[in-house]
Design a protein around this motif. Structure first.
Motif, mmCIF file in Angstrom:
data_model
loop_
_atom_site.group_PDB
_atom_site.id
_atom_site.type_symbol
_atom_site.label_atom_id
_atom_site.label_comp_id
_atom_site.label_asym_id
_atom_site.label_seq_id
_atom_site.Cartn_x
_atom_site.Cartn_y
_atom_site.Cartn_z
ATOM 1 N N SER A 169 0.792 -1.229 0.000
ATOM 2 C CA SER A 169 0.000 0.000 0.000
ATOM 3 C C SER A 169 0.825 1.282 0.000
ATOM 4 C CB SER A 169 -0.913 0.037 1.235
ATOM 5 O OG SER A 169 -1.797 -1.047 1.234
ATOM 6 N N LEU A 170 2.044 1.208 0.498
ATOM 7 C CA LEU A 170 2.854 2.402 0.744
ATOM 8 C C LEU A 170 4.108 2.418 -0.112
ATOM 9 C CD1 LEU A 170 3.183 4.944 2.589
ATOM 10 C CD2 LEU A 170 4.462 3.470 4.151
ATOM 11 N N SER A 171 4.320 3.539 -0.805
ATOM 12 C CA SER A 171 5.528 3.692 -1.613
ATOM 13 C C SER A 171 6.025 5.126 -1.528
ATOM 14 C CB SER A 171 5.263 3.306 -3.071
ATOM 15 O OG SER A 171 4.300 4.156 -3.634
ATOM 16 N N VAL A 172 7.262 5.301 -1.966
ATOM 17 C CA VAL A 172 7.871 6.630 -2.007
ATOM 18 C C VAL A 172 8.447 6.838 -3.400
ATOM 19 C CG1 VAL A 172 9.649 8.140 -1.054
ATOM 20 C CG2 VAL A 172 8.480 6.524 0.452
ATOM 21 N N GLY A 190 20.940 10.031 7.918
ATOM 22 C CA GLY A 190 20.115 11.207 8.197
ATOM 23 C C GLY A 190 18.977 11.369 7.201
ATOM 24 N N GLY A 191 19.247 11.092 5.938
ATOM 25 C CA GLY A 191 18.214 11.173 4.916
ATOM 26 C C GLY A 191 17.121 10.144 5.132
ATOM 27 N N ARG A 192 17.529 8.919 5.495
ATOM 28 C CA ARG A 192 16.537 7.874 5.761
ATOM 29 C C ARG A 192 15.711 8.182 7.004
ATOM 30 N NH1 ARG A 192 20.772 4.914 4.263
ATOM 31 N NH2 ARG A 192 21.250 4.272 6.389
ATOM 32 N N VAL A 193 16.358 8.697 8.055
ATOM 33 C CA VAL A 193 15.627 9.036 9.285
ATOM 34 C C VAL A 193 14.621 10.148 9.007
ATOM 35 C CG1 VAL A 193 15.862 10.083 11.573
ATOM 36 C CG2 VAL A 193 17.361 8.208 10.912
ATOM 37 N N GLY A 194 15.025 11.157 8.262
ATOM 38 C CA GLY A 194 14.105 12.240 7.923
ATOM 39 C C GLY A 194 12.920 11.738 7.121
ATOM 40 N N LEU A 195 13.183 10.888 6.140
ATOM 41 C CA LEU A 195 12.115 10.322 5.324
ATOM 42 C C LEU A 195 11.218 9.431 6.177
ATOM 43 C CD1 LEU A 195 10.737 9.943 2.626
ATOM 44 C CD2 LEU A 195 12.525 8.286 2.018
ATOM 45 N N ARG A 196 11.816 8.615 7.020
ATOM 46 C CA ARG A 196 11.037 7.760 7.929
ATOM 47 C C ARG A 196 10.124 8.601 8.810
ATOM 48 N NH1 ARG A 196 14.013 6.033 13.035
ATOM 49 N NH2 ARG A 196 13.355 8.144 13.477
ATOM 50 N N ASN A 197 10.660 9.684 9.366
ATOM 51 C CA ASN A 197 9.861 10.530 10.248
ATOM 52 C C ASN A 197 8.689 11.182 9.516
ATOM 53 O OD1 ASN A 197 11.488 9.847 12.389
ATOM 54 N ND2 ASN A 197 12.664 11.744 12.353
ATOM 55 N N ILE A 198 8.906 11.612 8.290
ATOM 56 C CA ILE A 198 7.815 12.193 7.500
ATOM 57 C C ILE A 198 6.742 11.138 7.237
ATOM 58 C CG2 ILE A 198 7.209 13.056 5.191
ATOM 59 C CD1 ILE A 198 8.420 15.202 6.947
ATOM 60 N N ILE A 199 7.169 9.943 6.870
ATOM 61 C CA ILE A 199 6.200 8.868 6.616
ATOM 62 C C ILE A 199 5.390 8.581 7.875
ATOM 63 C CG2 ILE A 199 5.967 6.391 6.139
ATOM 64 C CD1 ILE A 199 8.452 6.740 4.254
ATOM 65 N N CYS A 200 6.067 8.392 8.996
ATOM 66 C CA CYS A 200 5.373 8.030 10.237
ATOM 67 C C CYS A 200 4.520 9.180 10.782
ATOM 68 C CB CYS A 200 6.371 7.537 11.276
ATOM 69 S SG CYS A 200 7.083 5.933 10.814
ATOM 70 N N TYR A 204 10.697 14.006 -2.375
ATOM 71 C CA TYR A 204 10.062 12.749 -2.003
ATOM 72 C C TYR A 204 8.555 12.933 -2.019
ATOM 73 C CZ TYR A 204 14.726 11.930 -0.066
ATOM 74 O OH TYR A 204 16.073 11.811 0.103
ATOM 75 N N THR A 205 7.870 11.962 -2.587
ATOM 76 C CA THR A 205 6.409 11.935 -2.574
ATOM 77 C C THR A 205 5.993 10.610 -1.953
ATOM 78 O OG1 THR A 205 6.344 13.239 -4.608
ATOM 79 C CG2 THR A 205 4.313 12.107 -3.965
ATOM 80 N N VAL A 206 5.256 10.684 -0.861
ATOM 81 C CA VAL A 206 4.763 9.487 -0.187
ATOM 82 C C VAL A 206 3.382 9.187 -0.748
ATOM 83 C CG1 VAL A 206 4.142 8.470 2.043
ATOM 84 C CG2 VAL A 206 6.094 10.055 1.888
ATOM 85 N N ILE A 207 3.200 7.939 -1.196
ATOM 86 C CA ILE A 207 1.960 7.493 -1.821
ATOM 87 C C ILE A 207 1.382 6.347 -0.987
ATOM 88 C CG2 ILE A 207 0.908 6.535 -3.908
ATOM 89 C CD1 ILE A 207 2.237 9.190 -4.499
ATOM 90 N N TYR A 208 0.103 6.477 -0.630
ATOM 91 C CA TYR A 208 -0.578 5.404 0.101
ATOM 92 C C TYR A 208 -1.827 5.020 -0.674
ATOM 93 C CZ TYR A 208 -2.856 2.773 3.785
ATOM 94 O OH TYR A 208 -3.461 1.781 4.518
ATOM 95 N N GLU A 209 -1.900 3.743 -1.039
ATOM 96 C CA GLU A 209 -3.017 3.210 -1.824
ATOM 97 C C GLU A 209 -3.325 4.083 -3.043
ATOM 98 O OE1 GLU A 209 -6.267 2.341 0.853
ATOM 99 O OE2 GLU A 209 -5.188 0.595 1.636
ATOM 100 N N GLY A 210 -2.263 4.477 -3.739
ATOM 101 C CA GLY A 210 -2.402 5.222 -4.978
ATOM 102 C C GLY A 210 -2.647 6.713 -4.828
ATOM 103 N N GLU A 211 -2.765 7.207 -3.606
ATOM 104 C CA GLU A 211 -3.028 8.627 -3.359
ATOM 105 C C GLU A 211 -1.805 9.299 -2.732
ATOM 106 O OE1 GLU A 211 -5.896 10.230 -4.164
ATOM 107 O OE2 GLU A 211 -6.659 8.347 -5.006
ATOM 108 N N GLU A 212 -1.492 10.493 -3.202
ATOM 109 C CA GLU A 212 -0.377 11.251 -2.625
ATOM 110 C C GLU A 212 -0.741 11.696 -1.210
ATOM 111 O OE1 GLU A 212 1.566 15.572 -3.282
ATOM 112 O OE2 GLU A 212 1.458 14.314 -5.088
#
Length: 92
Positions: free
Chosen positions: A12-15, A49-59, A27-35
């Motif tokens: 369901s979740l992609s970046v 640091g880049g992964r942690v920042g991206l992880r934090n935005i997702i969560c 980065y664009t976080v997509i969940y079930e086809g919706e941005e």
């Protein structure tokens, strides 16, 4: 033509990752086809640091997702797409 690197964290979740307009990485976080969220940053996804920042935005936007799982999936998926990421963002 814009190149987009897509990493799937689950079914369901992609970046989507691409070069940003004002900053190096978008980065664009997509969940079930919706941005869900799109943002630009200087943080390269290949760095911790880049992964942690991206992880934090997702969560932050996807409260049902566990930070540890998201972090592990990001690490795995980015390493599996290392050539595509390097082609998009240049050498690390």
């Amino acid at each position: 033509m814009v190149t987009v690197v897509v990493i799937d964290l689950d079914e369901s979740l992609s970046v989507e990752m691409t070069i940003g307009v004002s900053k190096p990485c978008r980065y664009t976080v997509i969940y079930e086809g919706e941005e869900v969220v799109q943002y630009e940053t200087s943080a390269d996804p290949r760095t911790a640091g880049g992964r942690v920042g991206l992880r934090n935005i997702i969560c932050r936007h996807m409260a049902d997702y566990d930070k540890v799982m998201v972090n592990e999936q990001l690490s795995t998926e980015i390493s599996e797409h290392v050539e595509a990421v390097a082609n998009e963002f240049g050498p690390k």
